[in-house]
Design a protein around this motif. Structure first.
Motif, short mmCIF file in Angstrom:
data_model
loop_
_atom_site.label_atom_id
_atom_site.label_comp_id
_atom_site.label_asym_id
_atom_site.label_seq_id
_atom_site.Cartn_x
_atom_site.Cartn_y
_atom_site.Cartn_z
N ASP A 67 0.73 -3.37 6.87
CA ASP A 67 -0.53 -2.64 6.92
C ASP A 67 -0.22 -1.16 6.73
OD1 ASP A 67 -2.97 -1.51 7.40
OD2 ASP A 67 -2.99 -1.98 9.56
N LEU A 68 -0.58 -0.60 5.55
CA LEU A 68 -0.28 0.80 5.23
C LEU A 68 -1.44 1.73 5.54
CD1 LEU A 68 1.58 0.35 1.81
CD2 LEU A 68 2.55 0.61 4.10
N LEU A 69 -2.51 1.22 6.14
CA LEU A 69 -3.65 2.08 6.42
C LEU A 69 -3.29 3.26 7.31
CD1 LEU A 69 -6.65 2.48 5.90
CD2 LEU A 69 -7.14 1.05 7.91
N PRO A 70 -2.45 3.08 8.38
CA PRO A 70 -2.08 4.25 9.19
C PRO A 70 -1.36 5.32 8.39
CG PRO A 70 -1.59 2.20 10.35
CD PRO A 70 -1.94 1.82 8.94
N VAL A 71 -0.57 4.91 7.35
CA VAL A 71 0.11 5.90 6.50
C VAL A 71 -0.91 6.66 5.66
CG1 VAL A 71 1.84 6.22 4.69
CG2 VAL A 71 2.17 4.45 6.46
N TRP A 72 -1.88 5.93 5.10
CA TRP A 72 -2.89 6.56 4.25
C TRP A 72 -3.76 7.53 5.05
CZ3 TRP A 72 -4.88 1.67 1.19
CH2 TRP A 72 -3.84 1.18 0.40
N THR A 73 -4.02 7.22 6.30
CA THR A 73 -4.90 8.08 7.09
C THR A 73 -4.14 9.20 7.80
OG1 THR A 73 -4.69 6.55 8.96
CG2 THR A 73 -6.57 6.24 7.47
N ALA A 103 -6.68 -6.53 4.20
CA ALA A 103 -7.29 -7.30 5.28
C ALA A 103 -7.78 -6.39 6.38
CB ALA A 103 -6.30 -8.33 5.83
N LYS A 104 -6.98 -5.35 6.71
CA LYS A 104 -7.39 -4.42 7.77
C LYS A 104 -8.64 -3.66 7.36
CE LYS A 104 -6.74 -2.28 11.70
NZ LYS A 104 -5.46 -1.59 11.94
N ILE A 105 -8.70 -3.22 6.08
CA ILE A 105 -9.87 -2.49 5.62
C ILE A 105 -11.11 -3.37 5.63
CG2 ILE A 105 -10.87 -1.32 3.60
CD1 ILE A 105 -8.01 -0.43 2.87
N GLY A 106 -10.94 -4.66 5.27
CA GLY A 106 -12.09 -5.56 5.21
C GLY A 106 -12.41 -6.24 6.52
N GLY A 107 -11.61 -6.00 7.56
CA GLY A 107 -11.88 -6.61 8.86
C GLY A 107 -11.45 -8.06 8.96
N ALA A 108 -10.57 -8.52 8.06
CA ALA A 108 -10.12 -9.91 8.10
C ALA A 108 -8.94 -10.05 9.05
CB ALA A 108 -9.73 -10.37 6.70
N VAL A 109 -8.66 -11.30 9.45
CA VAL A 109 -7.55 -11.61 10.35
C VAL A 109 -6.44 -12.25 9.55
CG1 VAL A 109 -6.82 -12.90 12.39
CG2 VAL A 109 -9.11 -11.89 12.30
N ILE A 110 -5.21 -11.76 9.70
CA ILE A 110 -4.06 -12.31 9.00
C ILE A 110 -3.75 -13.70 9.57
CG2 ILE A 110 -1.60 -12.01 8.50
CD1 ILE A 110 -3.35 -10.04 7.06
N PRO A 111 -3.55 -14.73 8.76
CA PRO A 111 -3.22 -16.07 9.27
C PRO A 111 -1.92 -16.03 10.09
CG PRO A 111 -3.78 -16.15 6.94
CD PRO A 111 -3.66 -14.71 7.29
N SER A 112 -1.88 -16.80 11.18
CA SER A 112 -0.70 -16.82 12.06
C SER A 112 0.18 -18.03 11.82
CB SER A 112 -1.15 -16.80 13.53
OG SER A 112 -1.97 -17.92 13.82
N ASP A 113 -0.24 -18.94 10.89
CA ASP A 113 0.52 -20.16 10.67
C ASP A 113 1.49 -20.06 9.51
OD1 ASP A 113 -1.38 -19.97 8.72
OD2 ASP A 113 -1.95 -22.11 8.76
N ARG A 114 1.76 -18.84 9.03
CA ARG A 114 2.69 -18.66 7.92
C ARG A 114 3.28 -17.26 7.99
NH1 ARG A 114 -2.11 -19.81 4.09
NH2 ARG A 114 -2.67 -20.80 6.04
N THR A 115 4.34 -17.05 7.19
CA THR A 115 4.99 -15.74 7.16
C THR A 115 4.33 -14.85 6.12
OG1 THR A 115 7.09 -16.71 7.84
CG2 THR A 115 7.17 -14.53 6.83
N VAL A 116 3.91 -13.67 6.51
CA VAL A 116 3.30 -12.70 5.60
C VAL A 116 4.25 -11.52 5.51
CG1 VAL A 116 1.33 -11.19 5.18
CG2 VAL A 116 0.98 -13.46 6.18
#
Length: 1014
Positions: free
Chosen positions: A22-28, A5-18
């Protein structure tokens, strides 16, 4: 998913538990891999959990840091028992979560189960409750079943396990009861329960926790100060007093309790004077909204507890839906029933009061038909106002003589004339004496010797006869009219009289009389019935009626007039019933026309020059308005005005430039609602932050204006209510017009307001739409926010010890707390704070803002001026430096013999010169015994350790030097002396110094102390 979602610019839904991360900071390379558990969910019991270096498979535990091949099961090692238990618990929770997610779901429904709470505490051996209902009608009858799902089996459903809902009761809360059985452990366990619908798999979980009675009790924290929340400070320098309290097993602030104060949030720094005490001062570095936390704990408690509170530091709580309203000025006609010629500012009477001329009358909603409430006469009165004998009557007092009343013919049960106090009597001023002379009726109150030539003189002389009535608690008195019966002895000059009434203790000098008359002096037939009717005043507590008398011009003979009887008509009703048939129970009626009827000499400059709101409830006499009328204005060219014209109300704001770009005029059409008795609610808002003005009528925004170039709206001209604030009385010409707020956007002619005004409020912030709506819905405005008192302890002082300390503090308040300020000076620190006898200040009056004081010791002191309004306590500190008593100051108080006042003189021949007498605090003219100083000697080998001591009063600081000699003729100063100062008592300090001497080098050694004045 979060990474994609972070790579694609999407927003994580806030009405449920995910569950993902987000591992992008680890990869970069911008972060390390997070420390997370890894879980493999398999069928049966082959569920694996890896956490750090540990792995649990089935119930076997492996240390992967030492056993990567998983050859050695270490679950049986005692040191690993806590790790094993924690991983088993985490694995169990994850299995439950997976099972829940994997259960089949039924068909979609348009309703769901609602819970009042899903977190229930149940005492061991007791019960706890939650409520359940549906979110919408189910369409058919359904059953919600509540059952134990997992966790402690000592917790169960004891009632409401099966709840039936239908289309008729789906919105009604039904109760489910949980029970906790008594057990032998000391652990507060928990369990999960499920509420499930019978028609599908709509499931809600409830978490029930047992409060074990064997477990240690938890600390409960609370606040002593402030007593009400949130707190709004009067200005940015205000420092509040925070005082917390802990409770453990019913005991308050047990020994060993631990306290801590901390800032939770806010724009600046928060300083706590005693951050680890239960009482602390709290100050703020900058304006803004802060959250402050008080925490309390105890070593024997199960857990500590904290409480947070919000402080608005010099900002308004305009966007806080939980905060109350906080006006700077309030004028309520209902609460201003004292009958004087001012409309008092409810928050601070005497400051910003509205001065009303005689053209303004106060209207009161009558809660019924006036009747005779009080009727009594003196024994033997001519008019027959009393039905009883004097012996059974009520005692009063006049001039030190007791007078008896007959039993009143009429006395309402909720009114009383209190026996044993001066409820009826004579106020003994300069012109009244005890009754004397012939012709006096038995036990009449007589007014003799009132020889003032004017009413003003009688008022100034404080000469009057009075009747005081006490109104029962919970009731109020509507005064329609009253009457005094008077008669004169024959042959004396005409006497003049005026009657007044008001709340007990009112000032007749600031009001106008209800009626005036004279009493002819032709014997017993010379009667006067002096009173007034149609007054329309409402009182609670105590009300007072007075007669003032004076001689007419050219009259010199003393009069002797008798008070014979009194009667009162009106209505007594329960407080809540007052004005029940009217939208407002009282209002001020302004006559309109060119006469300008009400104003405040002061301007609003000190209250606000930024955001502001003007709220008013008013009723025009008629619509349309032929000539524009001033409803409310302030500030002159730089100012504001609410102006009526035609059927419109205009809100004018201007900054003093004739260019209308620097101001705005906005309008709204008036439509008085008969359901509001024709009253209109208007609010004008200035929002400089948004560059806007707003006008609300009856809670609805009707117009807005742009004021991008307005920086201030407050001018130096005073405030006009129903008028222009003008020194030119009765004129609406150019001179007064120039003082009209926002006059650059208005034009002549303009007149005073004609109609009724019931309520006015001024705010130093911009009200928002929801707040205006609330104010319209509740004209009584019970939601008024108390601001903290505003105080000053005065500037820091450097005080000469011979001069008294003079403290001049100041305090002001909005009077929304208890109405009274509690004042206390408190010493926080003093000279020698670590000693057994710290320096202390003694004040003449610790509860007075202005007081004086003395101290027993020179040095530095800090005092707190603490002021509270019963809801918020604030403080201000003052630092005081007491300089020591110098030799010159001391000597100036001594009557030395001629020629014997020098520091080296010894007038009492006790071998102590004056300088030493000063240093020791002894009397220079009285022979004193041996000095209170000495040596001590400790010998260690060839070394002699000498200690020299010298006791001095704590109010002076002599310089003492040590000198040594081997022959008593040549003296040398001992260098590198490091003296000690030990407080010996409340009045004495001991100077000590050590000297080490190698006596093997000297055959003789002498040591002495030398005193200097400075």
């Amino acid at each position: 998913m979060p990474t994609l979602a972070k790579i694609g610019g999407a927003v994580i839904p806030s009405d449920r538990t995910v569950d993902g991360l987000d591992l992008l900071p680890v990869w970069t390379g911008n972060a390390t891999y997070p420390d997370r558990s890894f879980f493999v969910n398999e069928s049966g019991s082959n569920n694996t959990l890896i956490k750090g270096n540990w792995k649990i498979r089935n119930n076997e535990l492996y240390d992967l840091s030492a056993d990567i091949q998983e050859q050695t099961n270490v679950s049986g090692v005692p040191a690993n028992s806590a790790t094993l238990a924690a991983m088993q618990s985490e694995r169990s929770a994850l299995i439950t979560s997976f099972n829940n997610d994997n259960e089949p779901r039924g068909e979609f429904t348009n309703f769901e189960i609602l819970l009042s709470t899903n977190d229930i505490d149940v005492p061991e051996g007791g019960t706890g409750e939650a409520q359940i209902r549906l979110s919408a009608a189910p369409g058919a009858t359904v059953t919600v079943t509540v059952s134990h799902f997992s966790g402690d089996s000592d917790l169960s459903v004891s009632g409401g396990s099966s709840l039936v809902f239908s289309n008729s009761n789906w919105s009604d809360w039904q109760t489910v009861t949980f029970a906790a059985a008594n057990d032998a452990d000391a652990t507060s366990d928990g369990a999960t329960f499920r509420a499930e619908l019978s028609t599908d798999n709509n499931v809600r979980e409830l978490f029930v926790f047992e409060d074990d009675d064997e477990a240690p009790a938890d600390v409960a924290s609370s606040l002593v100060w402030p007593k009400t929340l949130p707190v709004v400070t009067a200005d940015s320098t205000t420092k509040i007093v925070g005082q917390g309290r802990s409770s453990l097993d019913g005991q308050i602030d047990q020994a060993g309790s631990v306290y801590a104060w901390a800032k939770v949030s806010g724009p600046g720094a928060v300083t706590f004077s005693s951050p680890n005490d239960k009482v602390t001062g709290v100050s703020f570095s900058t304006d803004g909204v802060y959250v402050v936390r008080f925490y309390a704990d105890h070593p024997s408690a199960g857990s500590g507890d904290s409480i947070d509170f919000t402080v608005y530091v010099n900002v308004a709580p305009e966007n806080d839906s939980t905060a109350k309203f906080s006006p700077q000025l309030i004028y309520e006609a209902e609460s201003d029933g004292d009958g004087d010629a001012t409309w008092e500012n409810t928050l601070s009477p005497g400051s910003m009061d509205i001065s009303l001329s005689s053209g303004v009358t106060r209207s009161v909603a009558i809660p019924g038909t006036p009747v005779t409430l009080v009727d009594f006469g003196m024994d033997g009165d001519i008019n027959g106002g009393s039905a009883g004998a004097e012996a059974s009557g009520i005692s009063g007092n006049g001039g030190g003589v007791s007078w008896a009343l007959g039993t009143p013919t009429t006395l309402d049960s909720n009114l009383s004339i209190v026996s044993g106090v001066q409820s009826i009597g004579i106020q003994n001023g300069s012109g009244i004496s005890v009754p004397a002379g012939s012709g006096q009726q038995t036990n009449d109150y007589s007014y003799i010797g009132h020889d003032s030539t004017t009413l003003a003189g009688a008022i100034s002389g404080n000469d009057y006869i009075f009747v005081r009535l006490t109104i029962a608690s919970g009731y109020e008195l509507y005064v329609d009219g009253y009457q005094f019966d008077l008669w004169r002895n024959g042959g004396q000059a005409v006497e003049n009289y005026a009657v007044f009434h008001g709340a007990s203790g009112f000032s007749a000098a600031s009001g106008s009389e209800d009626a005036a008359a004279n009493v002819p002096g032709a014997g017993t037939g010379s009667l006067a019935f002096l009173g007034a009717s149609g007054l329309g005043a409402v009182y609670t507590g105590t009300v007072e009626f007075r007669i003032y008398g004076w001689q007419g011009s050219g009259q010199t003979e003393l009069g002797n007039t008798h008070f014979d009887a009194f009667s009162l008509t009106g209505i007594v009703s329960e407080t809540a019933a007052s004005g029940s048939d009217s939208f407002f129970s009282a209002s001020y009626n302004f006559p309109g026309g060119q006469t300008m009827e009400g104003g405040v000499a002061e301007s609003l400059v000190s209250y606000s020059s930024g955001n502001a709101s003007f709220e008013i409830w008013f009723k025009p006499s008629s619509l349309p308005i032929a000539t524009p009328q001033v409803l409310w204005e302030a500030g002159g060219d730089i100012g504001v005005a609410l102006v009526l014209s035609g059927i419109s109300l205009s809100f004018v704001v201007d900054d003093g430039d004739s260019n209308v770009v620097n101001g705005a005029t906005i309008d709204g059409t008036l439509a008085p609602d008969p359901g509001q008795d024709g009253y209109v609610h208007a609010v004008g808002v200035i929002d400089l932050d948004a560059g806007q003005t707003k006008l609300y009528l009856d809670g609805v925004l009707v117009d807005t204006g742009l004021i991008p170039n307005v920086n201030t709206w407050t001018g130096s001209s005073g405030v006009g209510v129903g008028k222009i604030d003008s020194a030119v009385a009765g004129s609406n010409g150019a001179t007064s017009f120039e003082l009209l707020g926002g006059n650059d956007q208005l034009s002549l002619p303009i007149e005073a307001f004609g109609g009724e005004i019931a309520l006015i409020r001024f705010y130093d912030y911009a009200l928002i739409a929801g707040q205006v709506s609330d104010l319209f819905a509740d004209p009584a405005a019970s939601e008024l926010l108390n601001r903290s008192p505003q105080i000053s302890a005065g500037p820091d002082q450097a005080v000469d010890f011979t001069a008294p300390l003079v403290l001049v503090g100041s305090a002001s308040d909005d009077r929304l707390g208890s109405g009274e300020l509690n004042i206390n000076w408190r010493q926080v620190s003093g000279a020698d704070p670590e000693s057994a006898f710290p320096g202390s200040l003694t004040l003449a009056d610790y509860s007075a803002l202005s007081t004086s004081g003395t101290t027993n010791a020179a040095g530095s002191y800090t005092l707190y001026l603490e002021v509270d309004d019963a809801e918020v306590k604030v403080y201000d500190n003052i630092d005081i430096e007491f300089s020591p008593l110098t030799y010159a100051q001391w000597a100036s108080t001594i009557s030395f013999p001629v020629g014997e006042s020098a520091p080296t003189d010894d007038p009492d021949l006790d071998k102590m010169a004056n300088l030493e007498e000063w240093a020791r605090g002894t009397e220079p003219l009285d022979f004193d015994a041996a000095p209170n100083s000495g040596f001590s000697l400790e010998k260690v080998g060839a070394i002699n350790q000498y200690t020299y001591t010298f006791d001095v009063p704590r109010d002076r600081a002599p310089l003492i030097a040590l000198q040594w000699s081997v022959n008593l003729s040549q003296w040398y100063t001992v260098t590198d002396v490091d003296p000690r100062f030990d407080v010996m008592s409340g009045s004495t300090v001991r100077w000590s110094a050590d000297v080490a001497v190698d006596i093997s080098l000297r055959s003789k050694f002498f040591l002495r102390g030398v005193i200097t004045a400075e």
